[in-house]
Design an enzyme around this catalytic site. Structure first.
Site, PDB file in Angstrom:
ATOM      1  CG  ASP A 214      -1.932   1.034   1.292  1.00  0.00           C
ATOM      2  OD1 ASP A 214      -2.809   1.001   0.422  1.00  0.00           O
ATOM      3  OD2 ASP A 214      -1.898   1.896   2.192  1.00  0.00           O
ATOM      4  CD  GLU A 275      -2.013   2.510  -3.645  1.00  0.00           C
ATOM      5  OE1 GLU A 275      -3.147   2.915  -3.885  1.00  0.00           O
ATOM      6  OE2 GLU A 275      -1.492   2.604  -2.519  1.00  0.00           O
TER       7      GLU A 275
END
Ligand code: NOJ
Length: 530
Positions: A214, A275
């Site tokens: 993330d 990401e």
């Protein structure tokens, strides 16, 4: 010790299995609920593995299921090495990994290293300790500006709206790029690194096949935390990729990825995808250098509007950025963006274009990330105000509706909510009454359904030698159209986003996203030729 794998020997042997894998993103809250509380869970996913095998995916990406107060639905983690009771327990996780491997499906999990929950023991200790204490040093605490320190330390906005700083009782401020319940960690602190290493090993030892990281372009912050230039959109876009934004893509982040890679190299056959909302091709490429992440999430297809030129440019940049270093990755939808059926115009046109884009995406070399429900052609849902839960809604002063509309629970079967998702109709987000036609059950045997298109396309992608090779060759094409050929295997893919039918490139039709117009390619249609 890493658990032995239940994958079949030929599949287990393939250590770079991810090079052309099709991943399926399971938004855990919304996939399948096994215990009737209206929220999806790990045993629910396990009960649907047969469906995922039938669909033809190689691996799952599970969104965070760790202990969390759920201020950002699991992206606020209070214990990264345990399962939240809402989703099950560690035994349920082990069962899921074992059963997924039995189905020859690999399992990758989300990691959230940029921030923790404000309920994490470290943050609780930080709040209970004075300014300047070692407990505060694991986060980013600063004095405020102004004569009495009542102004935030800099002008950074939070991605969810409002300032990125919150003041605590003794007057200091802490940084949170996302919600106030998600304090940013101080990545210069050695314990922060050690803790992530421990988390990586914890899940790798339990048998996971990889990670999605993330905010992989976050974590490192610039020296002195300088003010940023504010312009419209910088405070409200959930995810941004602005090269001048000091909050993201700082040099120090690469050292963190090298640490992650070092750990993973000790577990052959595992992979990590970051990401990375970084638009510049060269800067993006740095994240996938040989000693950093295996893959970078690329959002260019998500950001491209539905026209042949934008889509072609997204494809060329995606391939160009990582050429010779790593495979490209392709995503049309995820849990943070409006579902693509809706982005492309909703209704019949949206569906037709989404079908065409599925064929474009699945013709490309590299790694595919599907988002649960896209194979059913789900549109975004216009939820009533009372149902909205995304922190963006409140943080933006109720001006941004947030991401709930793409997170509505999956309809599996039957004609009324909860459509087999749960045993209660009181699902965490309400499902539209008219979703009966979208269920997996309704589509499975219908050759014209979105589900059948995905199944057929994935089958070809896996078995047909025409999909070989990493490079594309572009044909000349009429305005509003493009056609490319996979240089290795020879597959041709043509897309028509114009308003009129156009002649086809030479070749035999393998699959088309909609009916052909004789030997012409109709508007909003894509075709595969060999
Ligand atoms: C990106 C995730 O995809 C999103 O859902 C989340 O809110 C933020 N990171 C913060 O963790």
């Amino acid at each position: 010790m890493r658990r032995s794998s239940d994958l079949s020997p030929e599949i287990a042997e393939e250590s770079a299995w991810w090079l052309d894998a099709v991943f399926y993103q399971v938004y855990v809250r919304s996939f399948a609920d096994s215990n009737g509380d209206g929220v999806g869970d790990l045993d629910g996913i396990r009960s649907r593995l047969g469906y995922l095998e039938l669909l033809g995916v190689d691996a799952l990406w599970l969104t965070p299921f760790y202990r969390s107060p759920m201020a950002d639905h699991g992206y606020d983690v209070s214990d990264p090495r345990d399962v939240d009771p809402l989703f099950g327990d560690l035994a349920a996780f082990d069962r899921l990994v074992a059963d997924a491997h039995e189905h020859n499906i690999r399992v990758t999990v989300d990691l959230v290293p940029n921030h923790t929950s404000n309920q994490h023991i470290w943050f609780q200790q930080a709040l209970a300790s004075p300014p300047g204490s070692p407990e505060r040093a694991r986060y980013i605490f600063r004095e405020g500006r102004g004569y009495d320190g009542s102004q935030p330390p800099n002008n950074w906005p939070s991605i969810f709206g409002g300032p990125a700083w919150t003041r605590v009782a003794d007057g200091q401020w802490y940084l949170h790029l996302f919600a106030p319940q998600q304090p940013d960690l101080n990545w210069e602190h050695p314990e922060v690194r050690q803790d992530l290493e421990q988390t990586l090993r914890f899940w790798l030892d339990r048998g996971v096949d990889g990670f999605r990281i993330d905010v992989a372009h976050g974590m490192a912050k610039p020296d002195g935390l300088p003010d940023m230039e504010l312009h419209p959109g910088s405070s409200s876009a959930v995810l941004v990729d602005d090269a001048d934004d000091p909050r993201f893509d700082n040099e120090g982040v690469h050292d963190i990825h090298r640490m992650i890679r070092k750990v993973m190299d000790g577990y052959p056959g595992t992979m990590a995808v970051g990401e990375i909302w970084v638009k510049d091709d060269q800067r993006f490429a740095q994240y996938v250098r040989p000693d950093e992440l295996h893959l970078g999430f690329n959002f260019r297809l998500v950001e491209a509007s539905y026209d042949a030129d934008s889509i072609r440019s997204a494809i060329e940049h995606s391939l160009g950025a990582v050429a010779g270093i790593a495979p490209a990755t392709w995503t049309l939808s995820n849990h943070d963006v409006v579902r693509h059926v809706t982005r492309y115009g909703d209704g019949a046109a949206g569906v037709q274009r989404a079908r065409a884009m599925a064929l474009v995406e699945l013709a490309l070399p590299g790694v595919i990330y599907l988002y649960n429900g896209e194979e059913l052609g789900l549109p975004n849902v216009e939820l009533p105000d009372w149902a909205l839960q995304d922190p963006t809604w409140e943080r933006s002063g109720r001006t941004e509706r947030g991401r709930d509309g793409c997170r509505v629970p999956i309809p599996w079967e039957g004609g009324t909510p909860p459509f087999g998702f749960s045993t209660t109709a009181n699902t965490w987000l309400p499902q539209p009454n008219e979703w009966g036609g979208f269920t997996a059950e309704a589509q499975l045997e219908d050759p014209g359904s979105m589900l059948s298109l995905y199944r057929e396309a994935l089958e070809h992608r896996k078995t047909n030698p025409a999909f070989a090779g990493d490079e594309l060759e572009w044909y000349g094409a009429p305005p509003g159209c493009f056609a490319f050929r996979r240089k290795g295997g020879g597959l041709i893919c043509a897309l028509n986003t114009s308003g009129a039918s156009v002649p086809l490139p030479p070749g035999q039709v393998l699959l088309s996203s909609g009916p052909m117009d004789g030997d012409q390619l109709p508007p909003d249609t894509a075709v595969w030729l060999v």
